[in-house]
Design an enzyme around this catalytic site. Structure first.
Site, PDB file in Angstrom:
ATOM      1  N   ASN A 201       0.871  -1.143  -0.083  1.00  0.00           N
ATOM      2  CA  ASN A 201       0.011  -0.138   0.146  1.00  0.00           C
ATOM      3  C   ASN A 201       0.713   1.258  -0.058  1.00  0.00           C
ATOM      4  OD1 ASN A 201      -1.718   2.176   0.330  1.00  0.00           O
ATOM      5  ND2 ASN A 201      -2.437   1.427   2.391  1.00  0.00           N
ATOM      6  N   PRO A 202       1.073   2.003  -1.042  1.00  0.00           N
ATOM      7  CA  PRO A 202       1.891   3.056  -1.149  1.00  0.00           C
ATOM      8  C   PRO A 202       1.590   4.356  -0.245  1.00  0.00           C
ATOM      9  CG  PRO A 202       0.732   3.076  -3.181  1.00  0.00           C
ATOM     10  CD  PRO A 202       0.443   1.738  -2.369  1.00  0.00           C
TER      11      PRO A 202
ATOM     12  N   ASN B 117      -9.011  -1.518  -1.551  1.00  0.00           N
ATOM     13  CA  ASN B 117      -9.584  -2.882  -1.815  1.00  0.00           C
ATOM     14  C   ASN B 117      -9.180  -3.522  -3.128  1.00  0.00           C
ATOM     15  OD1 ASN B 117     -11.294  -2.736   0.366  1.00  0.00           O
ATOM     16  ND2 ASN B 117     -12.810  -1.534  -0.645  1.00  0.00           N
TER      17      ASN B 117
ATOM     18  N   GLY C 214      -0.530  -1.204   7.100  1.00  0.00           N
ATOM     19  CA  GLY C 214      -1.048  -1.239   8.336  1.00  0.00           C
ATOM     20  C   GLY C 214      -2.047  -2.137   8.752  1.00  0.00           C
ATOM     21  N   ASP C 215      -2.915  -1.734   9.567  1.00  0.00           N
ATOM     22  CA  ASP C 215      -3.947  -2.908   9.969  1.00  0.00           C
ATOM     23  C   ASP C 215      -5.014  -3.147   8.759  1.00  0.00           C
ATOM     24  OD1 ASP C 215      -2.454  -3.328  12.136  1.00  0.00           O
ATOM     25  OD2 ASP C 215      -3.816  -2.032  13.434  1.00  0.00           O
TER      26      ASP C 215
ATOM     27  N   GLU D 260      -7.695  -6.010   4.471  1.00  0.00           N
ATOM     28  CA  GLU D 260      -7.845  -6.547   3.146  1.00  0.00           C
ATOM     29  C   GLU D 260      -7.521  -7.926   2.727  1.00  0.00           C
ATOM     30  OE1 GLU D 260      -7.087  -4.074  -0.284  1.00  0.00           O
ATOM     31  OE2 GLU D 260      -7.446  -2.348   0.781  1.00  0.00           O
TER      32      GLU D 260
ATOM     33  N   SER E 240      -0.006   3.169  10.223  1.00  0.00           N
ATOM     34  CA  SER E 240      -0.169   4.353  11.248  1.00  0.00           C
ATOM     35  C   SER E 240      -0.140   3.479  12.763  1.00  0.00           C
ATOM     36  CB  SER E 240      -1.389   4.879  11.158  1.00  0.00           C
ATOM     37  OG  SER E 240      -1.405   5.523   9.902  1.00  0.00           O
TER      38      SER E 240
ATOM     39  N   ARG F 263      -6.725  12.052   6.669  1.00  0.00           N
ATOM     40  CA  ARG F 263      -5.586  11.201   6.381  1.00  0.00           C
ATOM     41  C   ARG F 263      -4.205  11.848   5.844  1.00  0.00           C
ATOM     42  NH1 ARG F 263      -4.911   6.092   5.924  1.00  0.00           N
ATOM     43  NH2 ARG F 263      -6.790   4.913   6.562  1.00  0.00           N
TER      44      ARG F 263
HETATM   45  C1  LIG Z   1      -4.771  10.733  26.078  1.00  0.00           C
HETATM   46  C2  LIG Z   1      -3.909   9.371  26.160  1.00  0.00           C
HETATM   47  C3  LIG Z   1      -4.794   8.525  25.486  1.00  0.00           C
HETATM   48  C4  LIG Z   1      -3.920   7.135  25.346  1.00  0.00           C
HETATM   49  C5  LIG Z   1      -4.828   6.067  24.799  1.00  0.00           C
HETATM   50  C6  LIG Z   1      -3.961   4.787  24.347  1.00  0.00           C
HETATM   51  C7  LIG Z   1      -4.688   3.774  23.961  1.00  0.00           C
HETATM   52  C8  LIG Z   1      -4.409   3.344  22.660  1.00  0.00           C
HETATM   53  C9  LIG Z   1      -4.926   2.145  22.280  1.00  0.00           C
HETATM   54  C10 LIG Z   1      -5.047   1.925  20.807  1.00  0.00           C
HETATM   55  C11 LIG Z   1      -5.481   0.699  20.357  1.00  0.00           C
HETATM   56  C12 LIG Z   1      -5.665   0.634  18.840  1.00  0.00           C
HETATM   57  C13 LIG Z   1      -5.994  -0.634  18.277  1.00  0.00           C
HETATM   58  C14 LIG Z   1      -5.816  -0.704  16.927  1.00  0.00           C
HETATM   59  C15 LIG Z   1      -6.605  -0.324  15.922  1.00  0.00           C
HETATM   60  C16 LIG Z   1      -6.221  -0.275  14.528  1.00  0.00           C
HETATM   61  O1  LIG Z   1      -6.862  -1.300  13.880  1.00  0.00           O
HETATM   62  C17 LIG Z   1      -6.703   1.014  13.854  1.00  0.00           C
HETATM   63  C18 LIG Z   1      -6.277   0.985  12.474  1.00  0.00           C
HETATM   64  O2  LIG Z   1      -4.954   1.048  12.276  1.00  0.00           O
HETATM   65  P1  LIG Z   1      -3.845   1.522  10.851  1.00  0.00           P
HETATM   66  O3  LIG Z   1      -4.263   3.072  10.773  1.00  0.00           O
HETATM   67  O4  LIG Z   1      -4.720   0.654   9.799  1.00  0.00           O
HETATM   68  O5  LIG Z   1      -2.752   1.074  11.033  1.00  0.00           O
HETATM   69  N1  LIG Z   1      -6.344   2.087  14.581  1.00  0.00           N
HETATM   70  C19 LIG Z   1      -6.855   3.009  15.230  1.00  0.00           C
HETATM   71  C20 LIG Z   1      -6.160   3.906  16.034  1.00  0.00           C
HETATM   72  O6  LIG Z   1      -8.265   2.712  15.525  1.00  0.00           O
HETATM   73  N1  LIG Z   2      -3.414   2.361  -3.478  1.00  0.00           N
HETATM   74  C1  LIG Z   2      -4.129   2.680  -2.581  1.00  0.00           C
HETATM   75  N2  LIG Z   2      -4.903   3.875  -2.565  1.00  0.00           N
HETATM   76  C2  LIG Z   2      -5.483   4.460  -1.761  1.00  0.00           C
HETATM   77  N3  LIG Z   2      -6.165   3.559  -0.351  1.00  0.00           N
HETATM   78  C3  LIG Z   2      -5.553   2.247  -0.438  1.00  0.00           C
HETATM   79  C4  LIG Z   2      -4.532   1.894  -1.307  1.00  0.00           C
HETATM   80  N4  LIG Z   2      -4.024   0.705  -1.212  1.00  0.00           N
HETATM   81  C5  LIG Z   2      -4.773   0.205  -0.066  1.00  0.00           C
HETATM   82  N5  LIG Z   2      -5.443   1.369   0.448  1.00  0.00           N
HETATM   83  C6  LIG Z   2      -6.453   1.432   1.810  1.00  0.00           C
HETATM   84  O1  LIG Z   2      -5.609   2.295   2.471  1.00  0.00           O
HETATM   85  C7  LIG Z   2      -6.191   2.306   3.786  1.00  0.00           C
HETATM   86  C8  LIG Z   2      -5.150   2.202   4.959  1.00  0.00           C
HETATM   87  O2  LIG Z   2      -4.166   1.303   4.630  1.00  0.00           O
HETATM   88  P1  LIG Z   2      -3.049   0.770   5.933  1.00  0.00           P
HETATM   89  O3  LIG Z   2      -2.224   0.138   5.304  1.00  0.00           O
HETATM   90  O4  LIG Z   2      -4.003   0.306   6.919  1.00  0.00           O
HETATM   91  O5  LIG Z   2      -2.668   2.431   6.318  1.00  0.00           O
HETATM   92  P2  LIG Z   2      -2.919   3.178   7.709  1.00  0.00           P
HETATM   93  O6  LIG Z   2      -2.285   2.242   8.892  1.00  0.00           O
HETATM   94  O7  LIG Z   2      -2.083   4.407   7.629  1.00  0.00           O
HETATM   95  O8  LIG Z   2      -4.425   3.338   7.931  1.00  0.00           O
HETATM   96  C9  LIG Z   2      -6.956   0.744   3.805  1.00  0.00           C
HETATM   97  O9  LIG Z   2      -8.290   1.123   4.112  1.00  0.00           O
HETATM   98  C10 LIG Z   2      -6.640   0.336   2.241  1.00  0.00           C
HETATM   99  O10 LIG Z   2      -7.783  -0.198   1.999  1.00  0.00           O
END
Ligand SMILES: CCCCCCCCCCCCC/C=C/[C@@H](O)[C@H](COP(=O)(O)O)NC(C)=O
Ligand SMILES: Nc1ncnc2c1ncn2[C@@H]1O[C@H](COP(=O)(O)OP(=O)(O)O)[C@@H](O)[C@H]1O
Ligand SMILES: [Ca+2]
Length: 496
Positions: free
Chosen positions: A109-110, A145, A168-169, A174, A212, A276
């Site tokens: 995922n770029p 997707n 990321g997650d 996906e 992220s 984002r």
């Molecule tokens: C005021 C201090 C607050 C500190 C709170 C620390 C609690 C952190 C617990 C975070 C748990 C995150 C669980 C992970 C969820 C990921 O699936 C989702 C998506 O991650 P992605 O953006 O795809 O890497 N990220 C979030 C933040 O919802």
């Molecule tokens: N080429 C693309 N362009 C835009 N969005 C994409 C692309 N490839 C994947 N995604 C979407 O980007 C979203 C975030 O991806 P992810 O790798 O989890 O990064 P982050 O942790 O920053 O959220 C996902 O919902 C995924 O479906």
């Protein structure tokens, strides 16, 4: 575990390397210096003269805080034949390790995280795969997707030993959707039926962190480090993982492997999606904003407690791949079958029902540890036990909610608060107090945030909206009413 021990190195010291942790072996041309992967290695003059033949073994070295690194050790011999024999023997031993992947399908995922996915893969991961003689087919995704749909319909999966995502997650999710859906379709399983037993996937999924939150990577490997994850994939480390299926009115919505969060985490995600461009910092911004809005949501949570298991969410133990504790995560097939045939309705014996006003409803099927909270949302959750930890945070003051949140980042117990309860469950369902109409759902699906037109309990104020959304592994679900079942061992993750 089989060990090879070598007694002569260039410095005359002995060195023990487990075969299972050897990445590659190659002969060196000692005479003309050693050109290796573009790097020149300087051989000490004395030993080069005394031992004119040499080979280098690349192996996994365990560094600090769960980090793995690739190290080289060079062995010198007097005879060319002996040197070749060593190299050949090591190669044979490596070929005999059947759990190692040889062909991988990689999706990058770029746009994930700090938009470094391609660079991370090219610079840190691809050279290691090449070193370990793994062939790859790399696809840089062009839209959201893309990876899911390619896996579900087009990908020639027979050609690969596993699939890897760089992201990321959301990207991991996906892959899960693509693979699990394809497996169910190929086996004639209807995903829309919550009672249907799902068929496990045969291909493993690997994850190179470039997102992220990277919670799935962090909670399984112990760190979000691309090199460590690549090495786990190469040596064939495996970890089964729970998958929760989410349904609404007998219609399949999504799978979840880490967090299903309503209220705080749902609102935070909905707000962060519009930001984002901020990268990972969007979660801090939206988290703070959501904290200030302090919305609570009314509804009913029904759940089937997991009574036949080892441990509780309040245990001090931690489950992470590679840890001794992992054995707890291996349920027998028999229990697995029983779990998969449980039905979803609250009138069935054993279900509990809780009504209330909740700031957050979180289901963590793994610890959800991440750099922001190294112990995670539910520190003692197991990766593969067929359960999810249901955390209910009832309406409380802002100050108390802040105390609860901050405890995720300290050694103090975030569950030891009067307004928080945690249950280890097999299944649960949530019904908001007010029913969502189809038109409301349509609006939400089209990306518009909907606030309740009438704030029924508080006619004079514009406080909490009637519904939040569910944060499902970082994707927004527009439906508030959902039914969730946790399945054991549906996917294998490469750690590997
Ligand atoms: C005021 C201090 C607050 C500190 C709170 C620390 C609690 C952190 C617990 C975070 C748990 C995150 C669980 C992970 C969820 C990921 O699936 C989702 C998506 O991650 P992605 O953006 O795809 O890497 N990220 C979030 C933040 O919802
Ligand atoms: N080429 C693309 N362009 C835009 N969005 C994409 C692309 N490839 C994947 N995604 C979407 O980007 C979203 C975030 O991806 P992810 O790798 O989890 O990064 P982050 O942790 O920053 O959220 C996902 O919902 C995924 O479906
Ligand atoms: Ca679990």
């Amino acid at each position: 575990m089989s060990w090879l021990t070598f007694f002569i190195t260039s410095h005359g010291t002995s060195h023990g390397v487990s075969v299972s942790e050897i990445l590659a072996v190659r002969e060196l041309d000692v005479d003309c210096g050693t050109k290796d992967d573009g790097r020149w290695q300087k051989m000490p003059q004395k030993s080069t003269e005394a031992y004119p033949y040499a080979f280098t073994v690349s192996y996994v070295e365990r560094a600090w805080q769960h980090r793995w690194r690739c190290s080289d050790v060079t062995f010198h011999c007097l005879e060319g034949a002996l040197c070749q024999q060593w190299v050949q023997t090591i190669r044979e031993q490596l070929t005999a390790l059947t759990s190692r992947p040889k062909h991988l399908l990689v999706y990058i995922n770029p746009y994930g995280g700090k938009q470094q996915g391609e660079r991370i893969y090219e610079q840190k991961v691809a050279p290691l795969f090449t070193l370990a003689s793994i062939s790859t087919h790399v696809i840089v995704t062009e839209h959201a997707n893309h990876a899911r749909d390619h896996l579900r319909t087009e990908a020639e999966l027979k050609k690969y030993d596993g699939v890897v995502c760089v992201g990321g997650d959301g990207m991991f999710s996906e892959m899960v959707h693509g693979l699990v859906s394809r497996t169910q379709r190929d086996n004639g399983v209807d995903q829309n039926s919550p009672e249907e037993k799902l068929v496990p996937c045969t291909l493993r999924i690997g994850i190179i962190p470039a997102g992220s939150t990277d919670c799935i990577c962090y909670a399984t490997v112990g760190i979000n480090d691309p090199v460590t994850s690549a090495l786990h994939i190469i040596v064939g480390d495996a970890q089964p993982m729970d998958v929760c299926s989410v349904h609404h009115n007998n219609t399949f919505l999504r799978y979840s492997v880490s967090l299903l969060g309503y209220g705080f985490y749902g609102d935070m995600l909905a707000d962060s999606e519009r930001k984002r461009w901020m990268g990972p910092a969007r979660y801090d911004f939206s988290g703070f904003k959501t904290f200030l809005t302090h919305h609570y949501y009314e509804g009913t949570v029904s759940f089937l407690p997991a009574t036949d298991i080892l441990g509780t969410p309040r245990d001090k133990t931690r489950c992470r791949a590679g840890y001794v504790l992992l054995y707890k995560c291996n349920l027998s097939n028999n229990i697995h079958n029983q779990l998969c045939s449980l039905v979803l309705y609250p009138h069935v014996w054993g279900w509990r029902v809780i009504r209330g006003k909740f700031l957050a409803i979180n289901a963590a099927s793994m610890s959800c540890a991440c750099p922001r909270s190294p112990k995670g949302l539910s520190p003692a959750a197991h990766l593969a036990d067929g359960t999810t930890d249901l955390i209910l945070v009832r309406k409380c003051s802002r100050f108390n909610f802040l105390r609860h949140l901050l405890r995720h980042t300290s050694k103090y117990d975030q569950f030891d608060m009067t307004f928080v309860e945690v249950h280890r469950v097999r299944r649960f369902r949530f019904t908001p107090r007010y029913c969502q109409s189809d038109s409301e759902l349509d609006l939400r699906e089209n990306g518009k945030r909907l606030f309740s037109q009438i704030c029924r309990d508080h006619p004079a104020c514009s406080c909490s909206p009637a519904y939040s959304s569910w944060n499902c592994d970082g994707e927004i679900l527009p439906h508030a009413a959902i039914e969730v079942g946790c399945f054991y061992n549906l996917i294998g993750v490469h750690l590997w």
